[in-house]
Design an enzyme around this catalytic site. Structure first.
Site, mmCIF file in Angstrom:
data_model
loop_
_atom_site.group_PDB
_atom_site.id
_atom_site.type_symbol
_atom_site.label_atom_id
_atom_site.label_comp_id
_atom_site.label_asym_id
_atom_site.label_seq_id
_atom_site.Cartn_x
_atom_site.Cartn_y
_atom_site.Cartn_z
ATOM 1 N N ARG A 71 0.761 -1.376 -0.106
ATOM 2 C CA ARG A 71 -0.013 -0.004 0.024
ATOM 3 C C ARG A 71 0.702 1.352 -0.059
ATOM 4 O O ARG A 71 1.667 1.468 0.800
ATOM 5 C CB ARG A 71 -0.883 0.059 1.388
ATOM 6 C CG ARG A 71 -1.944 -1.064 1.402
ATOM 7 C CD ARG A 71 -3.018 -0.850 2.415
ATOM 8 N NE ARG A 71 -3.876 -1.971 2.438
ATOM 9 C CZ ARG A 71 -4.021 -2.604 3.723
ATOM 10 N NH1 ARG A 71 -3.512 -2.149 4.891
ATOM 11 N NH2 ARG A 71 -4.764 -3.508 3.645
ATOM 12 N N LYS A 181 -3.045 -0.920 14.831
ATOM 13 C CA LYS A 181 -3.200 0.088 13.733
ATOM 14 C C LYS A 181 -3.886 1.327 14.360
ATOM 15 O O LYS A 181 -4.872 1.097 15.222
ATOM 16 C CB LYS A 181 -3.716 -0.472 12.364
ATOM 17 C CG LYS A 181 -5.110 -0.851 12.660
ATOM 18 C CD LYS A 181 -5.719 -1.696 11.697
ATOM 19 C CE LYS A 181 -6.955 -2.364 11.763
ATOM 20 N NZ LYS A 181 -7.355 -3.312 10.522
ATOM 21 N N GLY A 436 -14.254 -9.989 2.526
ATOM 22 C CA GLY A 436 -14.234 -11.485 2.488
ATOM 23 C C GLY A 436 -13.770 -12.146 3.708
ATOM 24 O O GLY A 436 -13.640 -13.105 3.882
ATOM 25 N N CYS A 441 -12.293 -4.582 5.617
ATOM 26 C CA CYS A 441 -11.309 -3.628 4.717
ATOM 27 C C CYS A 441 -12.282 -2.987 3.806
ATOM 28 O O CYS A 441 -12.027 -1.769 3.465
ATOM 29 C CB CYS A 441 -10.279 -4.252 4.110
ATOM 30 S SG CYS A 441 -9.067 -4.834 5.109
ATOM 31 N N GLY A 442 -13.337 -3.696 3.373
ATOM 32 C CA GLY A 442 -14.108 -2.884 2.495
ATOM 33 C C GLY A 442 -15.524 -2.386 3.311
ATOM 34 O O GLY A 442 -16.457 -1.758 2.599
#
Length: 540
Positions: A71, A181, A436, A441-442
């Site tokens: 990324r 994070k 998924g 993350c989506g």
């Protein structure tokens, strides 16, 4: 520091990842990459694999093959023309032409090998880009307003603020070992372009009367996050002037570093500390670091736009427009990026902006050049006015590359959206997000319809890919909520027709121009559950 006391006196309370970070700080991997590049992937000890996250790298599925996902941070989504050329070149030369835009406005590559890393880092650094901190237990890239500086709907231009905060944390060893994070949002856009409620800390536009004058600044929200146990960020009773944003951001990050949980990794995000402490205690601790801060002023957030900026819109600069396009599920190839860079330079000032909806904006286009720009062949696929399903579909990487994913997502979401656009005609967009795995993350929690991949046992006892449905998510200022799960699973092969049936129920029962969230609020969760039960053949 509080975290140092835990390390020194209570190491038995630390999880295995924390113990590994005691042995080797994540940023130290940057010193080893040149050597590993010369010696090859086989020379990398397995215990160092996880540390590559600090360099913005994950080993993609299967890890043993030695291919990396990378990324690249794009603070606020602002990309210069030189940077766009470099982004395209890396994808062409090393990434098998796959270039994705993420839900945090970053750029993502696949298929990179350790031998390529020194040249990739050199190229990125030559144009002021970095992948450092894009992953790992460290402050991540800062999301914000992709229209910063050109936005008629912003209280102030946040570009310098974002750059100042971002570069302060870049490669800063004082903050290279956080419990997990740490995600930050800084935006002065009144339509909540920074998705405030799902970030660890978010600075949002506000005004306050001070000494007889109306001062423009920010409110602060803390403790947001998604994954398996999502929390909406809560607002602190403080008002922050623009010149104090970095100070407050550093203080909040310091609190997280020193007091965040390190015993159990699944409870290490800031959201758990805020939930346990409450906003009043958190504010008290913040003021210990910053000194006095004014109390809240007036929030200036209005209707949430979901991060979508499609179409041609006037900038606050006379004679200029920005043009927003849909990138289907955020995926482009390097040839398209080269063409995009050419077009941005020919018709604008060369800039490209990425959105957290996985889309793009070309800013600073002279009004008289707009029509010619729109005639470029690139915009036959990357559309100005996409259909209602492909244009509002978001997807994570999925099992194609991700080690955590249970199902295939990216290409599936594209196919499903196109199927819906062929079979359903609604008068409003419907935001559909596919993920998924529970890490989200989506960002399925904020979608009208969230699709979460799972494994499902069929009647003949075969394990197949399937999806759970979640409905009714929004980040509207007055009604922010995560979507709610509908009972039942749908086999992946039946996903498109099942969604079509559910959306046909919406189409047939909605009021004119009624959005999905408003429909959900009006008819209730049970009505949609009954509709899905009927689709799945569940006995009432």
């Amino acid at each position: 520091m509080a975290y140092e006391k835990i390390w020194a006196k209570e190491p038995d309370k630390l999880n295995k990842d924390e113990l590994r970070k005691l042995e080797k700080d994540g940023l130290e991997i940057l010193q080893d990459i040149e050597r590993y590049a010369k010696e090859g992937f086989e020379s990398i000890p397995k215990e160092d694999w996880s540390l590559f996250k600090w360099a913005g790298l994950y080993l993609q599925r299967p890890k043993e093959d030695g291919y990396f996902m990378m990324r690249v941070n794009i603070p606020s989504g602002v990309i210069t023309n030189e940077q766009a050329e470099v982004i395209a070149g890396i994808g062409r030369d090393y990434g098998r032409d796959v270039i994705d835009i993420t839900t945090r406005q970053a750029i993502q590559y696949h298929w990179l090998q350790i031998e390529h890393m020194p040249d990739i880092f050199k190229r990125l650094e030559s144009v002021g880009l970095s992948s450092v901190g894009a992953c790992g237990d460290i402050p991540r890239t800062i999301v914000g307003n992709p229209l910063a500086g050109i936005d008629a709907n912003e209280l102030l231009d946040t570009r310098e603020i974002v750059e100042d905060v971002y570069w302060y944390f870049q490669r800063n060893p004082e903050f290279s070992n956080l419990p997990r994070k740490f995600k930050m949002s800084i935006s002065a856009n009144i339509h909540n372009a920074g998705h405030d409620r799902i970030n660890c800390v978010a600075f949002t536009p506000a005004v306050k009367k001070m000494d007889g004058e109306e001062v423009v600044g920010f409110h602060v929200k803390v403790g947001g996050g998604l994954s398996a146990k999502p929390y909406l960020a809560e607002e602190l009773d403080v008002f922050v002037r623009p010149e104090r944003v970095k100070e407050v951001a550093v203080a909040i990050t310091t609190i997280y570093r020193d007091y965040g949980y390190r015993e159990k990794r699944h409870r290490a995000r800031l959201k758990f500390l805020v939930a346990d402490w409450g906003v009043d205690r958190f504010k008290e601790k913040l003021l210990e670091y910053t000194g006095e801060l004014p109390s809240k002023g007036t929030c200036k957030l209005e209707k949430w736009n979901g991060g979508y900026f499609y179409g041609v819109h006037p900038q606050k600069q006379d004679g200029l427009s920005y043009v927003g396009f849909n990138v289907p599920v955020g995926r482009m190839n390097s040839a398209e990026w080269f063409e995009l860079a050419r077009i941005a330079k020919a018709y604008g000032n060369g800039e490209i902006r990425t959105c957290n909806s996985q889309n793009i904006i070309i800013p600073n286009v002279a009004n008289e050049k707009v029509e010619e720009l729109l005639a470029e062949p690139l915009f036959e696929r990357i559309k100005l006015e996409p259909k209602h399903f492909i244009g509002y579909s978001v997807s994570c990487t999925g099992i194609e590359y991700c080690n955590l994913a249970l199902v295939e997502t990216k290409e599936r979401m594209r196919r499903v959206a196109e199927y819906l656009d062929e079979h359903i005609s609604v008068d409003v967009p419907v935001r559909i997000h596919m993920i998924g795995c529970p890490n989200a993350c989506g960002q399925r929690q904020i979608a009208d319809i969230g699709l979460q991949g799972v494994k499902m046992k069929t009647k003949d006892k075969q394990m197949v890919e399937a999806f759970e449905f979640y409905v009714g998510g929004t980040l509207e200022t007055e009604h922010a909520q995560f979507n709610h799960k509908l009972k039942g699973k749908v086999e992946a092969e039946e996903l498109a027709p099942a969604l079509t049936s559910l959306l046909r129920y919406f189409e047939e029962n909605k009021e004119p121009n009624e959005l999905f969230f408003d429909f959900y609020q009006r008819v209730g969760h049970d009505a949609l559950q009954n509709a899905l039960d009927e689709i799945l053949g569940v006995a009432s």
